[in-house]
Design a protein around this motif. Structure first.
Motif, PDB file in Angstrom:
ATOM      1  N   ARG A  77       0.831  -1.213   0.000  1.00  9.09           N
ATOM      2  CA  ARG A  77       0.000   0.000   0.000  1.00  9.09           C
ATOM      3  C   ARG A  77       0.860   1.256   0.000  1.00  9.09           C
ATOM      4  N   VAL A  78       2.055   1.152   0.524  1.00  3.64           N
ATOM      5  CA  VAL A  78       2.934   2.310   0.723  1.00  3.64           C
ATOM      6  C   VAL A  78       3.854   2.506  -0.471  1.00  3.64           C
ATOM      7  N   ARG A  79       3.838   3.722  -1.012  1.00  7.57           N
ATOM      8  CA  ARG A  79       4.766   4.072  -2.086  1.00  7.57           C
ATOM      9  C   ARG A  79       5.752   5.155  -1.660  1.00  7.57           C
ATOM     10  N   VAL A  80       5.338   6.024  -0.740  1.00  4.96           N
ATOM     11  CA  VAL A  80       6.203   7.109  -0.273  1.00  4.96           C
ATOM     12  C   VAL A  80       6.052   7.237   1.237  1.00  4.96           C
ATOM     13  N   VAL A  81       7.178   7.481   1.924  1.00  9.22           N
ATOM     14  CA  VAL A  81       7.189   7.673   3.374  1.00  9.22           C
ATOM     15  C   VAL A  81       7.757   9.050   3.678  1.00  9.22           C
ATOM     16  N   ILE A  82       7.077   9.809   4.549  1.00  9.89           N
ATOM     17  CA  ILE A  82       7.571  11.106   5.008  1.00  9.89           C
ATOM     18  C   ILE A  82       7.809  11.030   6.512  1.00  9.89           C
ATOM     19  N   LEU A  83       8.973  11.525   6.954  1.00  8.27           N
ATOM     20  CA  LEU A  83       9.239  11.685   8.382  1.00  8.27           C
ATOM     21  C   LEU A  83       9.281  13.166   8.697  1.00  8.27           C
ATOM     22  N   THR A  84       8.563  13.579   9.734  1.00  7.68           N
ATOM     23  CA  THR A  84       8.524  14.993  10.093  1.00  7.68           C
ATOM     24  C   THR A  84       8.277  15.139  11.591  1.00  7.68           C
ATOM     25  N   ALA A  85       8.125  16.378  12.037  1.00  5.90           N
ATOM     26  CA  ALA A  85       7.756  16.687  13.417  1.00  5.90           C
ATOM     27  C   ALA A  85       6.636  17.714  13.378  1.00  5.90           C
ATOM     28  N   GLU A  86       5.903  17.815  14.466  1.00  3.62           N
ATOM     29  CA  GLU A  86       4.887  18.858  14.535  1.00  3.62           C
ATOM     30  C   GLU A  86       5.575  20.223  14.438  1.00  3.62           C
ATOM     31  N   PRO A  87       5.087  21.132  13.585  1.00  2.00           N
ATOM     32  CA  PRO A  87       5.732  22.444  13.448  1.00  2.00           C
ATOM     33  C   PRO A  87       5.809  23.224  14.750  1.00  2.00           C
ATOM     34  N   THR A  88       4.911  22.925  15.695  1.00  2.00           N
ATOM     35  CA  THR A  88       4.907  23.643  16.970  1.00  2.00           C
ATOM     36  C   THR A  88       5.945  23.094  17.946  1.00  2.00           C
ATOM     37  N   ALA A  89       6.555  21.956  17.636  1.00  2.00           N
ATOM     38  CA  ALA A  89       7.563  21.379  18.523  1.00  2.00           C
ATOM     39  C   ALA A  89       8.798  22.275  18.548  1.00  2.00           C
ATOM     40  N   PRO A  90       9.520  22.332  19.661  1.00  2.00           N
ATOM     41  CA  PRO A  90      10.705  23.198  19.752  1.00  2.00           C
ATOM     42  C   PRO A  90      11.818  22.804  18.793  1.00  2.00           C
ATOM     43  N   ALA A  91      11.840  21.537  18.347  1.00  2.00           N
ATOM     44  CA  ALA A  91      12.896  21.083  17.439  1.00  2.00           C
ATOM     45  C   ALA A  91      12.388  19.914  16.608  1.00  2.00           C
ATOM     46  N   ASN A 146      11.372  20.314   9.715  1.00  2.00           N
ATOM     47  CA  ASN A 146      10.678  21.566  10.016  1.00  2.00           C
ATOM     48  C   ASN A 146      11.065  22.119  11.384  1.00  2.00           C
ATOM     49  N   GLY A 147      12.341  21.988  11.735  1.00  2.00           N
ATOM     50  CA  GLY A 147      12.822  22.506  13.011  1.00  2.00           C
ATOM     51  C   GLY A 147      14.305  22.275  13.143  1.00  2.00           C
ATOM     52  N   HIS A 148      14.858  22.678  14.282  1.00  2.00           N
ATOM     53  CA  HIS A 148      16.287  22.513  14.524  1.00  2.00           C
ATOM     54  C   HIS A 148      16.627  21.024  14.635  1.00  2.00           C
ATOM     55  N   ALA A 149      17.859  20.687  14.254  1.00  3.76           N
ATOM     56  CA  ALA A 149      18.271  19.289  14.281  1.00  3.76           C
ATOM     57  C   ALA A 149      19.731  19.190  14.694  1.00  3.76           C
TER      58      ALA A 149
END
Length: 298
Positions: free
Chosen positions: A56-70, A120-123
Protein backbone atom coordinates in the motif's frame (compact mmCIF):
# COMPACT_ATOMS: atom_id res chain seq x y z
CA UNK A 1 1.09 -10.84 4.71
CA UNK A 2 -1.50 -8.67 6.44
CA UNK A 3 -0.48 -5.15 7.39
CA UNK A 4 -1.96 -3.10 10.22
CA UNK A 5 -3.98 0.03 10.53
CA UNK A 6 -0.94 2.10 11.47
CA UNK A 7 -2.91 4.57 13.55
CA UNK A 8 -4.10 1.68 15.74
CA UNK A 9 -0.71 0.02 16.24
CA UNK A 10 -0.10 1.81 19.52
CA UNK A 11 3.24 3.47 18.87
CA UNK A 12 4.26 5.58 21.87
CA UNK A 13 6.74 8.07 20.45
CA UNK A 14 5.74 8.36 16.81
CA UNK A 15 2.44 9.00 15.07
CA UNK A 16 1.83 7.12 11.82
CA UNK A 17 -0.86 8.00 9.28
CA UNK A 18 -1.42 6.38 5.89
CA UNK A 19 -3.23 8.57 3.34
CA UNK A 20 -3.59 6.89 -0.03
CA UNK A 21 -0.12 5.61 -0.89
CA UNK A 22 1.73 8.14 1.29
CA UNK A 23 2.48 7.39 4.93
CA UNK A 24 3.55 10.15 7.33
CA UNK A 25 5.59 9.45 10.45
CA UNK A 26 5.55 12.29 12.99
CA UNK A 27 8.04 12.40 15.85
CA UNK A 28 5.92 12.60 19.00
CA UNK A 29 8.20 13.75 21.84
CA UNK A 30 7.65 17.53 21.65
CA UNK A 31 8.16 18.18 25.36
CA UNK A 32 11.55 16.45 25.11
CA UNK A 33 12.47 18.38 21.93
CA UNK A 34 11.93 15.11 20.03
CA UNK A 35 15.17 13.77 21.46
CA UNK A 36 16.23 10.34 20.30
CA UNK A 37 15.31 7.63 22.82
CA UNK A 38 15.52 3.85 22.87
CA UNK A 39 11.76 3.56 22.35
CA UNK A 40 11.80 6.08 19.50
CA UNK A 41 14.60 4.25 17.73
CA UNK A 42 12.88 0.88 18.04
CA UNK A 43 9.56 2.25 16.78
CA UNK A 44 11.15 3.91 13.75
CA UNK A 45 12.96 0.67 12.84
CA UNK A 46 9.73 -1.33 13.25
CA UNK A 47 7.75 1.15 11.15
CA UNK A 48 10.20 1.34 8.24
CA UNK A 49 10.58 -2.43 8.11
CA UNK A 50 6.79 -2.64 7.77
CA UNK A 51 6.67 0.11 5.12
CA UNK A 52 9.26 -1.76 3.05
CA UNK A 53 6.99 -4.79 2.75
CA UNK A 54 3.60 -3.05 2.65
CA UNK A 55 2.43 -2.77 -0.98
CA UNK A 56 0.00 0.00 0.00
CA UNK A 57 2.93 2.31 0.72
CA UNK A 58 4.77 4.07 -2.09
CA UNK A 59 6.20 7.11 -0.27
CA UNK A 60 7.19 7.67 3.37
CA UNK A 61 7.57 11.11 5.01
CA UNK A 62 9.24 11.68 8.38
CA UNK A 63 8.52 14.99 10.09
CA UNK A 64 7.76 16.69 13.42
CA UNK A 65 4.89 18.86 14.53
CA UNK A 66 5.73 22.44 13.45
CA UNK A 67 4.91 23.64 16.97
CA UNK A 68 7.56 21.38 18.52
CA UNK A 69 10.71 23.20 19.75
CA UNK A 70 12.90 21.08 17.44
CA UNK A 71 12.72 18.53 14.65
CA UNK A 72 15.09 16.40 16.75
CA UNK A 73 17.54 17.80 19.30
CA UNK A 74 19.75 14.71 19.16
CA UNK A 75 20.20 11.82 21.55
CA UNK A 76 18.80 11.92 25.05
CA UNK A 77 22.00 11.89 27.15
CA UNK A 78 20.54 13.30 30.35
CA UNK A 79 21.38 9.99 32.03
CA UNK A 80 24.78 9.65 30.41
CA UNK A 81 26.00 7.63 27.44
CA UNK A 82 25.25 4.27 29.05
CA UNK A 83 21.56 4.75 28.21
CA UNK A 84 22.48 4.33 24.54
CA UNK A 85 24.68 1.23 24.86
CA UNK A 86 23.59 -2.09 23.44
CA UNK A 87 22.90 -4.70 26.15
CA UNK A 88 25.62 -6.88 24.60
CA UNK A 89 28.33 -4.38 25.56
CA UNK A 90 28.29 -5.36 29.24
CA UNK A 91 28.84 -9.03 28.35
CA UNK A 92 30.90 -8.94 25.17
CA UNK A 93 32.68 -5.59 25.14
CA UNK A 94 32.60 -2.57 22.85
CA UNK A 95 32.94 -4.52 19.60
CA UNK A 96 29.50 -6.00 20.24
CA UNK A 97 27.85 -2.57 20.25
CA UNK A 98 25.59 -1.62 17.34
CA UNK A 99 24.55 2.00 17.73
CA UNK A 100 20.83 2.69 17.69
CA UNK A 101 21.21 5.61 15.30
CA UNK A 102 22.93 3.26 12.88
CA UNK A 103 20.12 0.72 13.17
CA UNK A 104 17.64 3.48 12.34
CA UNK A 105 19.76 4.67 9.40
CA UNK A 106 19.96 1.16 7.97
CA UNK A 107 16.20 0.55 8.34
CA UNK A 108 15.47 3.77 6.43
CA UNK A 109 18.27 3.23 3.90
CA UNK A 110 17.09 -0.32 3.16
CA UNK A 111 13.44 0.69 2.72
CA UNK A 112 12.64 0.14 -0.96
CA UNK A 113 10.00 2.88 -1.04
CA UNK A 114 10.65 6.59 -1.68
CA UNK A 115 11.59 8.26 1.61
CA UNK A 116 11.39 11.99 2.43
CA UNK A 117 12.59 13.86 5.52
CA UNK A 118 10.58 17.04 6.16
CA UNK A 119 12.91 18.89 8.53
CA UNK A 120 10.68 21.57 10.02
CA UNK A 121 12.82 22.51 13.01
CA UNK A 122 16.29 22.51 14.52
CA UNK A 123 18.27 19.29 14.28
CA UNK A 124 21.36 18.10 16.12
CA UNK A 125 23.41 14.92 16.13
CA UNK A 126 21.28 11.90 15.29
CA UNK A 127 18.54 14.35 14.29
CA UNK A 128 20.70 14.93 11.23
CA UNK A 129 22.68 11.72 10.87
CA UNK A 130 20.02 9.06 11.46
CA UNK A 131 16.90 11.07 10.67
CA UNK A 132 18.04 12.88 7.50
CA UNK A 133 21.03 11.34 5.75
CA UNK A 134 19.53 7.91 4.86
CA UNK A 135 16.47 9.46 3.16
CA UNK A 136 16.06 9.83 -0.61
CA UNK A 137 14.88 13.45 -0.39
CA UNK A 138 15.18 16.12 2.29
CA UNK A 139 13.06 19.28 2.66
CA UNK A 140 14.14 21.84 5.26
CA UNK A 141 13.23 25.12 6.93
CA UNK A 142 15.86 27.71 6.09
CA UNK A 143 15.96 28.92 9.69
CA UNK A 144 16.75 25.51 11.15
CA UNK A 145 19.97 25.15 13.13
CA UNK A 146 21.81 22.05 11.91
CA UNK A 147 24.76 20.67 13.86
CA UNK A 148 27.00 17.62 14.03
CA UNK A 149 28.29 18.16 17.61
CA UNK A 150 30.12 14.88 18.14
CA UNK A 151 33.72 16.08 18.47
CA UNK A 152 32.49 18.73 20.91
CA UNK A 153 30.97 15.98 23.05
CA UNK A 154 34.06 13.79 23.13
CA UNK A 155 32.72 11.15 20.72
CA UNK A 156 32.90 10.28 17.03
CA UNK A 157 30.19 10.64 14.39
CA UNK A 158 27.60 7.83 14.52
CA UNK A 159 24.61 6.43 12.60
CA UNK A 160 26.84 5.58 9.60
CA UNK A 161 27.16 9.33 8.95
CA UNK A 162 30.89 9.04 8.22
CA UNK A 163 29.85 6.85 5.26
CA UNK A 164 26.73 8.70 4.10
CA UNK A 165 27.66 12.36 4.52
CA UNK A 166 30.77 12.33 2.25
CA UNK A 167 28.76 10.49 -0.40
CA UNK A 168 25.99 13.06 -0.27
CA UNK A 169 27.89 16.37 -0.07
CA UNK A 170 31.52 15.49 -0.78
CA UNK A 171 34.47 14.61 1.44
CA UNK A 172 35.72 18.16 1.96
CA UNK A 173 32.40 19.59 3.14
CA UNK A 174 31.69 16.50 5.28
CA UNK A 175 35.10 16.94 6.93
CA UNK A 176 34.37 20.60 7.65
CA UNK A 177 31.09 19.73 9.35
CA UNK A 178 32.15 16.62 11.26
CA UNK A 179 35.54 17.86 12.51
CA UNK A 180 34.40 21.36 13.48
CA UNK A 181 31.09 20.51 15.13
CA UNK A 182 29.85 23.87 13.88
CA UNK A 183 26.21 24.89 13.66
CA UNK A 184 24.94 25.87 10.21
CA UNK A 185 21.67 26.67 8.48
CA UNK A 186 20.41 24.65 5.50
CA UNK A 187 21.36 27.54 3.21
CA UNK A 188 25.06 27.27 4.17
CA UNK A 189 27.36 26.42 1.27
CA UNK A 190 28.60 23.49 3.35
CA UNK A 191 25.27 21.67 3.46
CA UNK A 192 22.72 23.27 1.09
CA UNK A 193 23.25 20.57 -1.55
CA UNK A 194 21.89 18.01 0.91
CA UNK A 195 18.38 19.43 0.55
CA UNK A 196 15.91 18.96 -2.28
CA UNK A 197 14.08 22.14 -1.25
CA UNK A 198 14.63 24.78 1.42
CA UNK A 199 11.50 26.64 2.59
CA UNK A 200 11.18 30.12 4.20
CA UNK A 201 9.05 29.00 7.16
CA UNK A 202 8.80 25.79 9.15
CA UNK A 203 5.05 25.63 8.46
CA UNK A 204 5.72 25.32 4.71
CA UNK A 205 8.03 22.32 4.97
CA UNK A 206 5.62 19.43 5.46
CA UNK A 207 3.00 20.66 2.93
CA UNK A 208 5.73 21.02 0.29
CA UNK A 209 7.02 17.53 1.07
CA UNK A 210 3.48 16.09 1.02
CA UNK A 211 2.67 17.67 -2.35
CA UNK A 212 5.87 16.19 -3.76
CA UNK A 213 5.13 12.81 -2.16
CA UNK A 214 1.62 12.72 -3.65
CA UNK A 215 3.00 13.45 -7.09
CA UNK A 216 5.60 10.69 -6.84
CA UNK A 217 3.07 8.22 -5.45
CA UNK A 218 0.86 8.80 -8.50
CA UNK A 219 3.52 8.85 -11.21
CA UNK A 220 6.30 6.41 -10.24
CA UNK A 221 6.53 2.64 -10.38
CA UNK A 222 7.01 0.90 -7.04
CA UNK A 223 9.26 -1.72 -8.61
CA UNK A 224 11.07 0.84 -10.73
CA UNK A 225 11.86 2.87 -7.61
CA UNK A 226 13.07 -0.17 -5.67
CA UNK A 227 15.48 -1.38 -8.35
CA UNK A 228 16.75 2.12 -9.13
CA UNK A 229 17.54 2.59 -5.44
CA UNK A 230 19.33 -0.76 -5.42
CA UNK A 231 21.48 0.21 -8.41
CA UNK A 232 22.31 3.60 -6.90
CA UNK A 233 23.29 2.17 -3.53
CA UNK A 234 24.99 -1.01 -4.69
CA UNK A 235 26.61 -0.08 -8.02
CA UNK A 236 29.39 -2.63 -7.94
CA UNK A 237 33.14 -2.08 -7.93
CA UNK A 238 33.47 -0.94 -11.54
CA UNK A 239 31.50 0.62 -14.37
CA UNK A 240 31.58 -2.74 -16.15
CA UNK A 241 30.01 -4.50 -13.17
CA UNK A 242 27.33 -1.82 -13.01
CA UNK A 243 26.63 -2.41 -16.72
CA UNK A 244 26.05 -6.10 -16.03
CA UNK A 245 23.71 -5.44 -13.10
CA UNK A 246 21.83 -2.66 -14.85
CA UNK A 247 21.39 -4.72 -18.00
CA UNK A 248 19.90 -7.63 -16.09
CA UNK A 249 17.50 -5.35 -14.20
CA UNK A 250 16.46 -3.48 -17.35
CA UNK A 251 15.81 -6.66 -19.32
CA UNK A 252 13.83 -8.33 -16.53
CA UNK A 253 11.71 -5.26 -15.85
CA UNK A 254 10.74 -4.67 -19.48
CA UNK A 255 8.75 -7.89 -19.21
CA UNK A 256 6.69 -6.52 -16.30
CA UNK A 257 3.31 -4.80 -16.45
CA UNK A 258 4.59 -1.43 -15.29
CA UNK A 259 7.05 -1.19 -18.17
CA UNK A 260 4.26 -1.81 -20.66
CA UNK A 261 2.03 0.73 -18.89
CA UNK A 262 4.85 3.27 -18.89
CA UNK A 263 5.26 2.97 -22.64
CA UNK A 264 1.51 3.00 -23.31
CA UNK A 265 0.83 6.03 -21.10
CA UNK A 266 3.67 7.92 -22.78
CA UNK A 267 2.30 7.23 -26.27
CA UNK A 268 -1.24 8.04 -25.18
CA UNK A 269 -0.11 11.23 -23.38
CA UNK A 270 -1.77 10.35 -20.07
CA UNK A 271 -0.70 9.69 -16.51
CA UNK A 272 0.46 6.11 -15.91
CA UNK A 273 -1.45 3.71 -13.70
CA UNK A 274 1.27 1.49 -12.28
CA UNK A 275 0.01 -1.69 -10.62
CA UNK A 276 3.12 -3.83 -10.08
CA UNK A 277 4.11 -4.26 -6.44
CA UNK A 278 7.17 -5.65 -4.73
CA UNK A 279 5.23 -8.68 -3.53
CA UNK A 280 3.81 -9.46 -6.97
CA UNK A 281 6.71 -8.65 -9.31
CA UNK A 282 8.13 -11.47 -11.41
CA UNK A 283 11.58 -9.89 -11.24
CA UNK A 284 13.26 -11.69 -8.31
CA UNK A 285 14.53 -9.50 -5.50
CA UNK A 286 17.94 -11.13 -5.27
CA UNK A 287 20.69 -8.93 -3.84
CA UNK A 288 23.80 -8.93 -6.04
CA UNK A 289 25.81 -7.24 -3.32
CA UNK A 290 27.60 -8.96 -0.45
CA UNK A 291 25.35 -9.16 2.59
CA UNK A 292 27.04 -8.34 5.89
CA UNK A 293 26.09 -10.14 9.09
CA UNK A 294 25.66 -7.32 11.62
CA UNK A 295 25.74 -9.84 14.46
CA UNK A 296 29.21 -11.02 13.56
CA UNK A 297 32.17 -9.75 15.58
CA UNK A 298 34.60 -7.29 14.00
Amino acid sequence: MTFPDYEAVGFKEILVKLEGAVVTVTLNRPEQFNTFSIVLSEEIVQAFELFDKDDRVRVVILTAEPTAPAFCAGANITGGWSNLWSPEVEKQGHRAHRDRGGRVSLAIYHCRKITIAAVNGHAAGVGVTGLQLPFDFRFAWQGAKITFPFVRRGIAAEAVSSYLLPQLIGHSRATSLLLSGSTVNPTSHLISSLYHQILPTKEEVYPAAKTFANELAETTSQTGVAYTKALLRHPGESIEENQLRGSWVFSAMTHEGDANEGAQSFMQKRKPKFKDTLSSTKTPWTPWWRLVDLKAKL
